[in-house]
Design a protein around this motif. Sequence first.
Motif, PDB file in Angstrom:
ATOM      1  N   ILE A  58      38.563  46.839  34.765  1.00 20.38           N
ATOM      2  CA  ILE A  58      38.319  45.400  34.700  1.00 20.38           C
ATOM      3  C   ILE A  58      38.408  44.921  33.259  1.00 20.38           C
ATOM      4  O   ILE A  58      38.392  45.725  32.324  1.00 20.38           O
ATOM      5  CB  ILE A  58      36.936  45.045  35.291  1.00 20.38           C
ATOM      6  N   ASN A  59      38.462  43.618  33.101  1.00 23.70           N
ATOM      7  CA  ASN A  59      38.534  43.010  31.783  1.00 23.70           C
ATOM      8  C   ASN A  59      37.122  42.951  31.196  1.00 23.70           C
ATOM      9  O   ASN A  59      36.301  42.133  31.603  1.00 23.70           O
ATOM     10  CB  ASN A  59      39.148  41.619  31.918  1.00 23.70           C
ATOM     11  N   PRO A  96      38.504  36.864  39.725  1.00 29.11           N
ATOM     12  CA  PRO A  96      38.480  38.318  39.495  1.00 29.11           C
ATOM     13  C   PRO A  96      38.712  38.689  38.029  1.00 29.11           C
ATOM     14  O   PRO A  96      39.481  38.047  37.320  1.00 29.11           O
ATOM     15  CB  PRO A  96      39.630  38.820  40.368  1.00 29.11           C
ATOM     16  N   SER A 127      47.085  53.072  40.392  1.00 31.66           N
ATOM     17  CA  SER A 127      47.334  51.758  39.822  1.00 31.66           C
ATOM     18  C   SER A 127      48.387  51.059  40.664  1.00 31.66           C
ATOM     19  O   SER A 127      48.657  51.449  41.804  1.00 31.66           O
ATOM     20  CB  SER A 127      47.772  51.900  38.376  1.00 31.66           C
ATOM     21  N   VAL A 184      40.461  40.923  36.571  1.00 25.72           N
ATOM     22  CA  VAL A 184      41.571  41.860  36.732  1.00 25.72           C
ATOM     23  C   VAL A 184      42.325  41.997  35.420  1.00 25.72           C
ATOM     24  O   VAL A 184      42.582  41.016  34.735  1.00 25.72           O
ATOM     25  CB  VAL A 184      42.536  41.373  37.838  1.00 25.72           C
ATOM     26  N   ILE A 190      38.805  44.300  42.736  1.00 25.36           N
ATOM     27  CA  ILE A 190      40.068  44.029  42.070  1.00 25.36           C
ATOM     28  C   ILE A 190      40.912  43.303  43.111  1.00 25.36           C
ATOM     29  O   ILE A 190      41.338  43.894  44.100  1.00 25.36           O
ATOM     30  CB  ILE A 190      40.770  45.328  41.616  1.00 25.36           C
ATOM     31  N   SER A 213      44.238  41.065  44.009  1.00 21.33           N
ATOM     32  CA  SER A 213      45.584  40.731  43.578  1.00 21.33           C
ATOM     33  C   SER A 213      46.341  40.177  44.775  1.00 21.33           C
ATOM     34  O   SER A 213      46.309  40.777  45.865  1.00 21.33           O
ATOM     35  CB  SER A 213      46.284  41.974  43.030  1.00 21.33           C
ATOM     36  N   ARG A 259      42.404  45.045  46.341  1.00 23.59           N
ATOM     37  CA  ARG A 259      43.218  46.245  46.106  1.00 23.59           C
ATOM     38  C   ARG A 259      42.374  47.465  45.750  1.00 23.59           C
ATOM     39  O   ARG A 259      42.781  48.592  46.006  1.00 23.59           O
ATOM     40  CB  ARG A 259      44.212  45.995  44.979  1.00 23.59           C
ATOM     41  N   TRP A 310      44.985  48.316  38.338  1.00 20.21           N
ATOM     42  CA  TRP A 310      43.956  48.100  39.354  1.00 20.21           C
ATOM     43  C   TRP A 310      42.795  49.077  39.210  1.00 20.21           C
ATOM     44  O   TRP A 310      41.955  49.180  40.093  1.00 20.21           O
ATOM     45  CB  TRP A 310      44.542  48.253  40.749  1.00 20.21           C
TER      46      TRP A 310
END
Length: 144
Positions: free
Chosen positions: A103-104, A93, A140, A95, A47, A49, A54, A100
């Motif tokens: 995942i998508n 990513p 998160s 994301v 993840i 960012s 992260r 966090w």
Amino acid sequence: MRRRDLFTVGTLALAGAAATASSASAGEPAAPKPVLPLDIAGIGLPIISDGRIRNYVFVTVRLTLGEGHTPDSLKSKVPYFRDALVRAAYRTPFVVANDWTRINDAAVNAMLMAAAPTLAGPGAVTRVEVALQSPRRRTSIRST
């Protein structure tokens, strides 16, 4: 003498039932074979960012195989699927905004469906789904 006759009659009855069942199934079309999935477990996806890692989310991906393909025939391709997924996760990513810990799913499914014909051949994979997600850290984004 009666015992021998009893065994003979029982054997003939079983043989007759088996012959009847085989002749009845010969006239009907064979049932389609069940589609067996291939699970690829333990893939660690980052993840990312703001240019920093992260968290990691460990996923299990389930591939539904096409007609004529078995999990054994695609076992040798599993490392290629893992490699393609991890490389894509670092490049772009998967994301979910403001989270966090997951995942998508749709992005992972679309990426693997696009890569599957190249990795395993056309028609080898008909469906992809993320079966399980497990984040390394359960926190998160911090609200500031």
